[in-house]
Design a protein around this motif. Sequence first.
Motif, PDB file in Angstrom:
ATOM      1  N   PHE A  90      -6.996  -4.092  -4.855  1.00 18.35           N
ATOM      2  CA  PHE A  90      -6.951  -2.507  -4.802  1.00 18.35           C
ATOM      3  C   PHE A  90      -5.696  -2.144  -5.373  1.00 18.35           C
ATOM      4  O   PHE A  90      -5.637  -0.762  -5.513  1.00 18.35           O
ATOM      5  CB  PHE A  90      -6.750  -2.633  -3.198  1.00 18.35           C
TER       6      PHE A  90
ATOM      7  N   TYR B 248      -6.170   0.709  -8.112  1.00 18.94           N
ATOM      8  CA  TYR B 248      -6.638   2.158  -7.901  1.00 18.94           C
ATOM      9  C   TYR B 248      -5.431   2.946  -7.461  1.00 18.94           C
ATOM     10  O   TYR B 248      -5.693   4.231  -7.233  1.00 18.94           O
ATOM     11  CB  TYR B 248      -7.657   2.085  -6.428  1.00 18.94           C
ATOM     12  N   ASP B 249      -4.354   2.665  -7.212  1.00 19.31           N
ATOM     13  CA  ASP B 249      -3.063   3.443  -7.063  1.00 19.31           C
ATOM     14  C   ASP B 249      -2.939   4.621  -8.344  1.00 19.31           C
ATOM     15  O   ASP B 249      -3.270   4.084  -9.333  1.00 19.31           O
ATOM     16  CB  ASP B 249      -1.762   2.446  -6.776  1.00 19.31           C
TER      17      ASP B 249
ATOM     18  N   GLU C 253       0.942  -1.273   0.179  1.00 21.36           N
ATOM     19  CA  GLU C 253       0.078   0.103  -0.057  1.00 21.36           C
ATOM     20  C   GLU C 253       0.814   1.364  -0.109  1.00 21.36           C
ATOM     21  O   GLU C 253       1.825   1.542   0.677  1.00 21.36           O
ATOM     22  CB  GLU C 253      -0.826   0.139   1.282  1.00 21.36           C
TER      23      GLU C 253
ATOM     24  N   GLN D 119     -13.364   7.604  -3.845  1.00 14.76           N
ATOM     25  CA  GLN D 119     -14.252   7.967  -4.884  1.00 14.76           C
ATOM     26  C   GLN D 119     -15.534   7.793  -4.642  1.00 14.76           C
ATOM     27  O   GLN D 119     -16.307   8.838  -5.305  1.00 14.76           O
ATOM     28  CB  GLN D 119     -13.687   6.743  -6.059  1.00 14.76           C
ATOM     29  N   LYS D 120     -16.133   6.980  -3.847  1.00 15.14           N
ATOM     30  CA  LYS D 120     -17.583   6.928  -3.572  1.00 15.14           C
ATOM     31  C   LYS D 120     -17.794   8.030  -3.003  1.00 15.14           C
ATOM     32  O   LYS D 120     -19.166   8.465  -3.140  1.00 15.14           O
ATOM     33  CB  LYS D 120     -17.653   5.804  -2.664  1.00 15.14           C
TER      34      LYS D 120
ATOM     35  N   THR E 127      -3.928   2.864   0.269  1.00 11.55           N
ATOM     36  CA  THR E 127      -4.456   2.367  -1.035  1.00 11.55           C
ATOM     37  C   THR E 127      -5.626   1.728  -0.838  1.00 11.55           C
ATOM     38  O   THR E 127      -6.457   1.946  -1.740  1.00 11.55           O
ATOM     39  CB  THR E 127      -3.362   1.126  -1.476  1.00 11.55           C
TER      40      THR E 127
ATOM     41  N   LEU F 232      -8.663   3.904  -1.392  1.00  5.72           N
ATOM     42  CA  LEU F 232      -8.945   4.908  -2.382  1.00  5.72           C
ATOM     43  C   LEU F 232     -10.400   4.886  -3.220  1.00  5.72           C
ATOM     44  O   LEU F 232     -11.043   5.483  -3.298  1.00  5.72           O
ATOM     45  CB  LEU F 232      -7.927   4.546  -3.241  1.00  5.72           C
ATOM     46  N   PRO F 233     -10.830   3.650  -3.300  1.00  2.00           N
ATOM     47  CA  PRO F 233     -12.472   3.377  -3.737  1.00  2.00           C
ATOM     48  C   PRO F 233     -13.521   4.152  -2.750  1.00  2.00           C
ATOM     49  O   PRO F 233     -14.296   4.636  -3.583  1.00  2.00           O
ATOM     50  CB  PRO F 233     -12.746   1.744  -3.699  1.00  2.00           C
TER      51      PRO F 233
END
Length: 235
Positions: A226, A229-230, A76, A174-175, A167, A170-171
Amino acid sequence: LTGEIRLGTTEGRFRILMPNILSEFMREYPGIHLNIVSAASPDLQDMLLNNRLDLAVFGKPIKASPFIRYTEVLSERLYLVISDNMLKDRFDEAFPACKEELLKGADLKLFQGVPFALNLPGFNSSRLIEQHLSRIGAELECIHISSHPDLHHMMSARDYAASFCLTMYLPSLQKINEENGYPLNVFPIRGLRETNPLVIASLQSRSFPRHAAALIRLISRNCRAFAAYDIPYQS
């Protein structure tokens, strides 16, 4: 086939990882009960050593135990999280053009005086930041300390404090932006090359039946996903 697997992870990762893992595993092994607990990483390691857990997912500790097997499933990176309004306050007329340069790597020296929400001392993310700040000769203004990264990010979205993000989170950021329309920015940190190795841990002496080995593969696959998404590190 019946039985139980005792699995532990940290509180933040519990909410991120476990819903998918639970549903996928139970479809394949409906007779196996997953007893999942959340705790701080040092406590999870102690629970493994005291045979109160079979498996645990956490950031690898600095002082690794010779009695525990650590299998890295995600390396991460740590990111700066800050809202548009806080960026504008900091960079004034250079906003929003500053974003392009910050995406190449944010120099934390430029954020001295900005209020931050930080993790508890001793956590891996805190250690990464402390070592980096010492190396560059900078100090951040902390106005909130807790072990709840998702709370830190909501505070950032509401212009209360900048924060940091590993890391796996990160999603979730975004949410936050998609659902609430918050202009929340995520930037790599200039000069910070060290990462947080996320591991699946178990006793070295432990051997696992087929269903537990399947769970380990499932956790590994979910964690490794995951990495997609980096944010590319440009500096």
